[in-house]
Scaffold this active site. Structure first.
Site, mmCIF file in Angstrom:
data_model
loop_
_atom_site.group_PDB
_atom_site.id
_atom_site.type_symbol
_atom_site.label_atom_id
_atom_site.label_comp_id
_atom_site.label_asym_id
_atom_site.label_seq_id
_atom_site.Cartn_x
_atom_site.Cartn_y
_atom_site.Cartn_z
ATOM 1 N N GLU A 1 0.872 -1.176 0.000
ATOM 2 C CA GLU A 1 0.000 0.000 0.000
ATOM 3 C C GLU A 1 0.904 1.218 0.000
ATOM 4 O OE1 GLU A 1 -3.048 0.566 -0.344
ATOM 5 O OE2 GLU A 1 -3.666 -1.540 -0.365
ATOM 6 N N CYS B 1 -2.443 8.636 4.048
ATOM 7 C CA CYS B 1 -2.270 8.325 2.620
ATOM 8 C C CYS B 1 -3.533 8.682 1.851
ATOM 9 C CB CYS B 1 -1.862 6.886 2.386
ATOM 10 S SG CYS B 1 -2.274 5.765 3.690
#
Lengths: 449, 521
Positions: free
Chosen positions: B283, B317
C-alpha cells in the site's frame, strides 16, 4: 399537580383550540402540493427524490440544469406515479426540459415562500405587521449559508445587528397590544431576533467547545449590547448536540456579565427530544436562580428539537447510544415533564412552549391555569408556514403567541426548508396526523406509557 | 465457534466533557520513555540505539528501542519458521480466539494506547482514538474472515471422488509498517497474516517503535505463541534484511512508493534456497483529488475538504492533495476555503482545540516548507496564520496554493503534509482527465448533487476508493475496504472481505472413493 384535574383541563383547552382552528380552508400543509406531499409521505424513494431536488434548486443555473437534476433524482424512484412518468417523457426534449425545470423551480419557490417571510428583514415587515395586527408576535431568524470563515461570522453578526436596527423602530411604530407586551415579570420586548451560534463562529468543534464559545463571544456580546440599546429581545437558538455545550456555556457566561444584569431580555432553547434534557434544565435553573436579572428573567423556549434524524444517524454511525428519544410517546412525556418543571421555576425563568402538537400545547396552557398563572405568563410559539392555523387559533383564544419567522433568500433557506419538509412528512408527525384526520380524542390523549 | 456479526468498535464520544477528561488523565498517567526490545520468541534485547520523540516537543523521549541487526532479522525469521508448523496446525477457531483476546486487551487499555499514539506520532485525540478502534476492528474482522476461509471453497462433486479446496497459510510473513497509523496498520497486516495461520515478524516504523511494541504485546497477551510474532524495531536496513530473507514468503508493506517499488523488485528475484515465490502486498502513496462540480453544496464541501487535506496535518495516505473545481464556482470556493484555512489552529496534538498537529519529524517539516516556498514562487498562496505556529516542534502552517502552472511538481508529488492545491476546470470531464493522467490512484472525492454526474465520474475514476459528497479520509473496516490502484498499491483492500486471500494459497485434495466398484465414503 392533581392529574385527573389536569387531564380534564387539557381536554377542555384542546377542544376549545380545535374549535378555534380556521375551518378546513386547509390544514397546515395546504399550500404544498398536497398530492405530492401525500405521495412523498408514503413512498420513501419519492420522498428522497423530492427532497434532493428541493435541496439542489438554488445551485442550479438554468431551467435545463434544474430539469436534468430532477430527472436524475426521479430516475432512482422505482415505482413512478403517472405524473412523474409524464415528467420523465417531457424531459426527452430540450424545450421540454426547460419547461419542466421552470415549472418545478416555481413550485419549490412557492413552497419556500410559505416558510420564509421575506428575503431580508425590511422585506419581511409587511408580513410581520400583519401578524402583529392578528395578535401574533414574532421572532425573526436570519437564514444563511454555513459559516466557515471569520468573514462570514462577521457578516452574519452585522446582518443580525442590522435586523435589530430595522425591527426595533418598525415594531415601535405598531399599535399597542397589551397581551403581547407584558407578563408578570415585566415588559416583553416587541422586536425579537433569534440567532445561531454556529453562524457567529466558524470554530464550533464538538470536542473543543471552548474554542467556538470564545470565538463567538465578542460577536454575541456586541449583539446583546445592541439589543439592550434598542430594547429588543435576543434569543439564542440551539442546534445539534455537537454544539450544545458551546452554546449553553456561551450564553450563560455572557448573560452573567455585570453589564447585562438588567438587559437585554434574552433566551435559550431546551430540546425535549434529548434524553439528558432534564439535566440540562437543572443546570439552566441553577444558573437562573444564582443569576437574578430583574425584569429580564431568562426565557427558556421548550421545543421538541429539529435535528432528530441527524442525531440518530450520527450516533448510529459512530456506535454511540442514541441521545434522543426514539419513541414519540417518550419524547412527548418528557416534553410535558419539562413544561411542568419550567412553569414551577417561574419567575426565575420565563417560559415559551414551542410545539405544534395540540396535546403538548393544551397541556402547557392547562398546567399554567391550574398553577394559577395568568395566560400572559406562558408564551406559545409556532413556526411560520407550518403552525399558522394553530397560531391563529391560539391568538383567537386570547393566548400569547409568537411565530418563528425565517428571513432570507432561497439559497440560504433550503437547508431550513428541507428540515421542515422532513418534519412534515414524517409518519409520526403530529401535522401529518392532523392533516390525515386523526380524531381529536386521539390527538389529545396522554402520551402512552 | 459462532461470533456476533462484526461491528466497528465505537469511537469515544468526545463531545462529552467527561470523556475528554478521561483521555487527558490517561496522557498524564503515561509513563515514558518506553523500552522497546528486539523481541524474538522469548528473547528480548533492550537497547537505546533508536529513539522516538514527541514531534510536538522533540526533547521528550517517547521510546528507547533496540535497533535490529541483519543477524537478528535472520533469527526472527528462523523463529517464525520454527513456530509455523504448530501455529498453522492450530484450529482456525483457536487462532481467531487469540485475536479476539488481543482485541479485548486493547479495548481495556484504549485510552493509554491512544495517549501513546498521540505522544509518539502526534496523532490528535480523535485520530488517536480512531487508530485504536481500527486496530481492534482489524482483529475482530480478520478473526471472523479467517473462520469463514477455513471452510474452504465448494467444488463440483461426482460419484467416486471427494473434492476439497482449502486455503493454507503461505509461511513466514514480514510486516513492514508505517508511522501514520501506528497501531492500526501494523495490527491490520499482522492480524491478517496470523488469523490465516502464518507466522509474523513485525518491523514497525522507526518513528513509532513504542506503538509497534503495543501491537506485539496485545497479540502475545491474547495467546499468540512467542515464536509466531516477533518484533524487529529498527531502520530501513532492518526492514530490507527482513524482506530479503529467503524464508520470507509474504511481505505486507505500507509506506512510501520508493520503498514499496524496491520491495517488489527485490522480491521478484528467486534467491538460492528460497522455497516460495514471494508475494508482496503493498500500500503506497497517492495524489488524491477532490472534484467539485458547480452544483455542489459548498457548506458541506468546504468542511469536508478541510478535514481531508489538513486532518493529521495531511499525513494520511488518503488525504486530499488537489481540488479540481468547476470554473463556475472556483472563485467562491477558493475564497471560502482560504477563509476556512486561515482560521485553523496549528497546535499540539494533545490540545482538543488544535486543528493541525506537528509533522512527524524535522525532515518532513523541511520538505513541506520547501514545497510551500515553491508554491509561493509559482502561484498564489494562502495559509494559516504563521505567527500562531509554535516555534518548537515540527509544525507547519496549513497552506492552500492556487493558480499553479500545470507543469508544477506540486500537482504531481505526494507532499504528505498540510498543503492543498486548488485548480479550476472547465467541466467534470476535464477533472476526470486530470485524475486519469496521474500514475497513482488511491482515493478521490466528488462533490455533486446530480446522480448522473456521480455515475459518470464513478465510471471514469481509476482510484481505489472514491468518496461522494464526503471526505477522502476515515475509511472504516468492513464499510470502506481500503487500498489503491495503479502505482498506489497492489490493489488489495485492507478491511475488506477478500484481503485474507493474499495471505493464503489454495490447495486441492481429490480422493478416489471408488474401490472394487464400491463407493466408500
Amino acid at each position: 399537580m392533581h392529574r385527573p384535574a389536569l387531564e380534564r383541563e387539557i381536554q377542555l383547552v384542546g377542544h376549545e383550540l380545535a374549535k378555534a382552528f380556521p375551518s378546513r380552508r386547509g390544514h397546515p400543509i395546504r399550500a404544498l402540493d398536497e398530492r405530492a406531499m401525500d405521495l412523498a409521505a408514503r413512498d420513501e424513494e419519492l420522498r428522497a427524490a423530492l427532497f434532493r431536488f428541493v435541496d439542489v434548486v438554488p445551485a442550479c443555473r438554468s431551467a435545463g440544469d434544474l430539469a436534468t437534476h430532477l430527472i436524475g433524482f426521479l430516475d432512482e424512484v422505482h415505482d413512478q406515479p403517472p405524473p412523474l412518468s409524464a415528467a420523465m417523457r417531457m424531459a426527452c426534449s430540450g424545450a421540454g426540459r426547460a419547461a419542466l425545470g421552470a415549472a418545478s423551480a416555481a413550485s419549490v419557490r412557492h413552497m419556500a415562500h410559505r416558510f420564509i417571510v421575506g428575503s431580508d428583514p425590511r422585506a419581511a415587515l409587511p408580513t410581520l405587521a400583519r401578524l402583529w395586527h392578528d395578535a401574533i408576535a414574532t421572532s425573526v431568524d436570519l437564514l444563511g449559508e454555513a459559516t466557515v470563515t471569520a468573514v462570514e461570522a462577521d457578516r452574519y453578526a452585522a446582518r443580525c445587528a442590522a435586523a435589530l436596527d430595522v425591527l426595533a423602530p418598525a415594531y415601535a411604530a405598531m399599535d399597542p397590544h397589551p397581551l403581547l407586551e407584558r407578563d408578570s415579570v415585566g415588559v416583553l420586548p416587541r422586536a425579537n431576533l433569534s440567532v445561531k451560534v454556529s453562524a457567529l463562529t466558524p470554530l464550533l468543534r464538538a470536542e473543543a467547545p471552548a474554542r467556538g464559545r470564545d470565538d463567538a463571544a465578542p460577536r454575541l456580546r456586541e449583539l446583546l449590547r445592541r439589543a439592550d440599546a434598542l430594547g429588543a429581545h435576543l434569543h439564542i437558538d440551539m442546534e445539534s448536540l455537537d454544539s450544545r455545550e458551546a452554546v449553553l456555556e456561551l450564553v450563560l457566561e455572557l448573560l452573567a456579565e455585570p453589564e447585562f444584569e438588567r438587559g437585554p431580555s434574552a433566551g435559550i432553547v431546551l430540546q425535549a427530544y434529548l434524553r439528558d434534557s432534564p439535566e440540562t434544565l437543572d443546570r439552566v435553573l441553577d444558573w437562573a436562580r444564582a443569576t437574578p436579572r430583574p425584569g429580564v428573567a431568562l426565557v427558556v423556549r421548550l421545543v421538541k428539537g429539529a435535528y432528530w434524524d441527524h442525531e440518530v444517524v450520527e450516533a448510529r454511525s459512530h456506535g454511540w447510544s442514541v441521545p434522543v428519544f426514539e419513541e414519540k410517546a417518550a419524547c412527548d412525556r418528557n416534553f410535558e415533564t419539562l413544561t411542568e418543571r419550567l412553569m414551577q421555576a417561574r419567575p426565575a425563568v420565563r417560559v415559551a412552549i414551542a410545539s405544534h402538537n395540540l396535546r403538548s400545547v393544551s397541556h402547557a396552557i392547562a398546567c399554567n391555569r391550574l398553577q394559577g398563572g395568568s395566560d400572559a405568563d406562558v408564551e406559545l410559539q409556532v413556526l411560520r408556514g407550518l403552525g399558522d392555523d394553530l397560531g391563529h387559533a391560539l391568538a383567537t383564544l386570547g393566548l400569547r403567541v409568537r411565530a418563528y419567522c425565517p428571513v432570507g433568500d432561497l439559497v440560504a433557506g433550503m437547508a431550513y426548508l428541507v428540515r421542515r419538509l422532513l418534519e412534515n412528512t414524517a409518519n409520526e408527525s403530529f401535522l401529518h396526523d392532523q392533516a390525515t384526520g386523526v380524531p381529536l380524542e386521539l390527538l389529545l390523549a396522554p402520551p402512552a406509557t | 465457534m459462532t461470533l456476533e456479526p462484526f461491528a466497528n468498535e465505537p469511537v469515544l464520544e468526545l463531545r462529552r466533557a467527561a470523556q475528554r477528561a478521561k483521555l487527558t488523565a490517561a496522557l498524564d498517567e503515561l509513563v515514558l520513555p518506553l523500552r522497546v526490545p528486539v523481541w524474538i520468541g522469548e528473547d528480548r534485547r533492550d537497547d537505546e540505539q533508536l529513539v522516538s520523540t514527541d514531534p510536538g516537543e522533540p526533547e521528550r523521549v517517547v521510546a528507547l528501542a533496540a535497533s535490529a541487526t541483519p543477524a537478528e532479522a535472520a533469527a526472527a525469521v528462523a523463529a517464525a519458521r520454527g513456530a509455523f508448523n504448530a501455529w498453522s496446525a492450530t484450529p482456525a477457531a483457536d487462532r481467531a480466539a487469540a485475536l479476539l483476546r488481543a482485541a479485548a486487551w486493547m479495548r481495556e487499555r484504549r485510552r493509554a494506547l491512544a495517549a501513546l499514539a498521540l505522544r509518539e506520532c502526534a496523532k490528535p485525540w480523535t485520530d488517536a482514538d480512531a487508530d485504536v478502534c481500527e486496530a481492534i476492528d482489524f482483529l475482530e474482522f480478520y478473526a471472523r474472515g479467517a473462520l469463514r476461509l477455513a471452510d474452504g471453497a465448494p467444488l463440483l462433486q461426482v460419484p467416486g471422488e471427494r473434492n476439497e479446496l482449502r486455503y493454507v497459510p503461505r509461511g513466514v510473513c514480514a510486516v513492514i509498517a508505517p508511522w501514520n497509523f501506528p497501531l492500526a496498520i501494523p495490527m491490520g497486516m499482522t492480524a491478517a497474516a496470523l488469523a490465516t495461520g502464518n507466522t509474523v515478524v513485525l518491523k514497525p516504523a522507526e518513528q513509532a517503535p513504542g506503538c509497534g511494541l503495543m501491537v506485539v504485546e496485545a497479540l502475545r497477551a491474547g495467546g499468540v505463541p512467542a515464536g509466531a510474532i516477533s518484533l524487529l524495531p529498527g531502520g530501513g536496513d532492518a526492514g530490507a534484511a527482513l524482506a530479503a530473507h529467503p524464508d520470507v514468503a509474504t511481505i505486507a508493506f505500507t509506506g512510501s512508493a520508493a520503498v514499496g517499488s524496491e520491495l517488489l523488485r527485490d522480491a521478484a528475484a528467486v534467491q538460492p534456497g528460497a522455497r516460495d515465490l514471494k508475494r508482496v502486498i503493498a500500500e503506497m502513496g497517492g495524489k488524491n483529488c477532490v472534484i467539485v462540480d458547480a452544483d455542489a453544496d459548498l457548506d458541506d464541501a468546504i468542511p469536508a475538504i478541510v478535514a481531508s487535506a489538513f486532518g493529521y496535518a495531511g499525513q494520511k495516505c488518503s488525504a486530499a492533495s488537489r481540488v479540481l473545481v468547476s470554473e463556475q464556482i472556483h472563485d467562491v470556493l477558493l475564497e471560502r476555503l482560504a477563509g476556512a484555512v486561515a482560521c485553523l489552529t496549528v497546535g499540539p496534538a494533545a490540545d482538543f482545540a488544535s486543528d493541525v498537529p506537528p509533522l512527524i519529524e524535522r525532515s518532513a517539516q523541511q520538505r513541506v516548507r520547501s514545497y510551500a516556498a515553491q508554491a509561493a514562487a509559482e502561484g498564489a498562496v494562502v495559509s494559516a496564520r504563521q505567527d500562531d505556529v509554535p516555534a518548537a516542534g515540527w509544525y507547519c502552517a496549513a497552506v492552500i496554493a492556487a493558480s499553479l502552472p500545470s507543469r508544477s511538481a506540486l500537482l504531481r508529488d505526494e507532499i504528505f503534509g498540510p498543503l492543498l492545491c486548488v485548480e479550476a476546470v472547465r467541466d467534470i470531464d476535464e477533472a476526470c482527465d486530470l485524475v486519469d493522467a496521474l500514475p497513482v490512484a488511491l482515493t478521490g472525492a466528488l462533490f455533486s448533487r446530480n446522480p448522473r454526474t456521480v455515475a459518470h465520474v464513478a465510471s471514469r475514476s481509476p482510484v481505489g476508493n472514491l468518496y461522494v459528497n464526503r471526505a477522502t479520509t476515515g475509511a472504516m473496516v468492513g464499510r470502506q475496504p481500503f487500498g489503491g490502484n495503479r502505482l498506489s498499491g497492489t490493489g488489495t483492500k485492507a478491511g475488506g472481505s477478500d484481503y485474507l486471500l493474499q495471505f493464503v494459497q489454495p490447495q486441492v485434495l481429490s480422493e478416489n472413493t471408488l474401490r472394487h466398484g464400491l463407493v466408500i465414503s
